[in-house]
Motif scaffolding. Structure first.
Motif, PDB file in Angstrom:
ATOM      1  N   ARG A  75      39.933   0.896  39.184  1.00  0.00           N
ATOM      2  CA  ARG A  75      39.316  -0.418  39.090  1.00  0.00           C
ATOM      3  C   ARG A  75      40.272  -1.528  39.520  1.00  0.00           C
ATOM      4  O   ARG A  75      39.851  -2.514  40.122  1.00  0.00           O
ATOM      5  CB  ARG A  75      38.762  -0.661  37.696  1.00  0.00           C
ATOM      6  CG  ARG A  75      37.317  -0.138  37.642  1.00  0.00           C
ATOM      7  CD  ARG A  75      37.085   0.815  36.535  1.00  0.00           C
ATOM      8  NE  ARG A  75      35.779   1.450  36.717  1.00  0.00           N
ATOM      9  CZ  ARG A  75      35.613   2.651  37.269  1.00  0.00           C
ATOM     10  NH1 ARG A  75      36.637   3.348  37.701  1.00  0.00           N
ATOM     11  NH2 ARG A  75      34.414   3.177  37.401  1.00  0.00           N
ATOM     12  N   GLU A  76      41.541  -1.375  39.226  1.00  0.00           N
ATOM     13  CA  GLU A  76      42.515  -2.357  39.712  1.00  0.00           C
ATOM     14  C   GLU A  76      42.530  -2.371  41.237  1.00  0.00           C
ATOM     15  O   GLU A  76      42.562  -3.438  41.860  1.00  0.00           O
ATOM     16  CB  GLU A  76      43.899  -2.051  39.153  1.00  0.00           C
ATOM     17  CG  GLU A  76      44.017  -2.366  37.675  1.00  0.00           C
ATOM     18  CD  GLU A  76      45.293  -1.851  37.020  1.00  0.00           C
ATOM     19  OE1 GLU A  76      46.042  -1.076  37.658  1.00  0.00           O
ATOM     20  OE2 GLU A  76      45.529  -2.220  35.862  1.00  0.00           O
ATOM     21  N   ALA A  77      42.497  -1.188  41.846  1.00  0.00           N
ATOM     22  CA  ALA A  77      42.448  -1.100  43.310  1.00  0.00           C
ATOM     23  C   ALA A  77      41.138  -1.681  43.842  1.00  0.00           C
ATOM     24  O   ALA A  77      41.125  -2.369  44.872  1.00  0.00           O
ATOM     25  CB  ALA A  77      42.613   0.353  43.758  1.00  0.00           C
ATOM     26  N   LEU A 132      38.426   5.121  47.223  1.00  0.00           N
ATOM     27  CA  LEU A 132      39.599   4.893  46.365  1.00  0.00           C
ATOM     28  C   LEU A 132      40.086   6.183  45.715  1.00  0.00           C
ATOM     29  O   LEU A 132      41.296   6.385  45.580  1.00  0.00           O
ATOM     30  CB  LEU A 132      39.270   3.843  45.310  1.00  0.00           C
ATOM     31  CG  LEU A 132      38.958   2.448  45.858  1.00  0.00           C
ATOM     32  CD1 LEU A 132      38.439   1.549  44.760  1.00  0.00           C
ATOM     33  CD2 LEU A 132      40.172   1.844  46.537  1.00  0.00           C
ATOM     34  N   ILE A 133      39.175   7.051  45.329  1.00  0.00           N
ATOM     35  CA  ILE A 133      39.558   8.339  44.734  1.00  0.00           C
ATOM     36  C   ILE A 133      40.315   9.174  45.763  1.00  0.00           C
ATOM     37  O   ILE A 133      41.355   9.761  45.447  1.00  0.00           O
ATOM     38  CB  ILE A 133      38.318   9.086  44.199  1.00  0.00           C
ATOM     39  CG1 ILE A 133      37.780   8.372  42.958  1.00  0.00           C
ATOM     40  CG2 ILE A 133      38.640  10.542  43.896  1.00  0.00           C
ATOM     41  CD1 ILE A 133      36.383   8.821  42.531  1.00  0.00           C
ATOM     42  N   GLN A 134      39.815   9.211  46.981  1.00  0.00           N
ATOM     43  CA  GLN A 134      40.481   9.974  48.039  1.00  0.00           C
ATOM     44  C   GLN A 134      41.896   9.438  48.284  1.00  0.00           C
ATOM     45  O   GLN A 134      42.832  10.201  48.489  1.00  0.00           O
ATOM     46  CB  GLN A 134      39.662   9.923  49.337  1.00  0.00           C
ATOM     47  CG  GLN A 134      38.338  10.627  49.266  1.00  0.00           C
ATOM     48  CD  GLN A 134      38.479  12.113  49.021  1.00  0.00           C
ATOM     49  OE1 GLN A 134      39.364  12.769  49.535  1.00  0.00           O
ATOM     50  NE2 GLN A 134      37.577  12.647  48.205  1.00  0.00           N
ATOM     51  N   ALA A 135      42.047   8.122  48.247  1.00  0.00           N
ATOM     52  CA  ALA A 135      43.346   7.497  48.498  1.00  0.00           C
ATOM     53  C   ALA A 135      44.306   7.631  47.320  1.00  0.00           C
ATOM     54  O   ALA A 135      45.519   7.485  47.494  1.00  0.00           O
ATOM     55  CB  ALA A 135      43.154   6.019  48.835  1.00  0.00           C
ATOM     56  N   SER A 136      43.786   7.941  46.136  1.00  0.00           N
ATOM     57  CA  SER A 136      44.622   7.961  44.926  1.00  0.00           C
ATOM     58  C   SER A 136      45.494   9.209  44.791  1.00  0.00           C
ATOM     59  O   SER A 136      46.419   9.223  43.986  1.00  0.00           O
ATOM     60  CB  SER A 136      43.752   7.828  43.680  1.00  0.00           C
ATOM     61  OG  SER A 136      43.061   9.039  43.422  1.00  0.00           O
TER      62      SER A 136
END
Length: 133
Positions: free
Chosen positions: A53-55, A102-106
């Motif tokens: 969520r911050e991202a 975002l999940i993929q990038a995390s």
């Protein structure tokens, strides 16, 4: 003339604020901790849910979020309340695509004691499309 101009500006400010508020939508989850796995649940939400969520806020994918904790009881048998607020319909409609990005990038889930989410928490009620008035 000055009073008329002030009145017109005030009217537009109020209407703009009202339109922005009524376009907001939230998703809310009520989460219970399973098998006394409080540490695992809190770790998961602080290091995954909150980080995403911050991202999302930095990319203007969401307006805000709240990670709330309460002491469960008979009337409220959950420990966590998760709220994600979207500023408008476009943010809300794009949420799945944006969070997948975002999940993929995390780099994957961060877990405590190698327990998976199904081992330590259960969403006992989730509500999408909660409108703000």
């Amino acid at each position: 003339m000055k009073t008329l101009l002030t009145g017109i500006v005030f009217f537009f400010v109020i209407n703009t604020f009202h339109a922005q508020t009524k376009d907001k939508q939230s998703s809310i989850d009520f989460v219970t901790v399973l098998n006394d796995n409080h540490a695992e649940t809190l770790y998961y939400y602080q290091n995954n849910w909150k980080v995403l969520r911050e991202a999302a806020m930095k990319k203007d994918y969401i307006e805000s979020y709240e990670l709330l904790e309460i002491k469960p009881n008979e009337a409220t048998p959950y420990s966590f309340i998760l709220i994600t607020t979207y500023a408008n319909q476009n943010q809300y409609d794009s949420r799945e695509i944006h969070f997948e990005e975002l999940i993929q990038a995390s780099g994957g889930l961060k877990l405590l004691n190698e327990k998976t989410p199904n081992d330590f928490r259960k969403v006992i009620h989730g509500q999408d499309n909660v409108k703000h008035w």
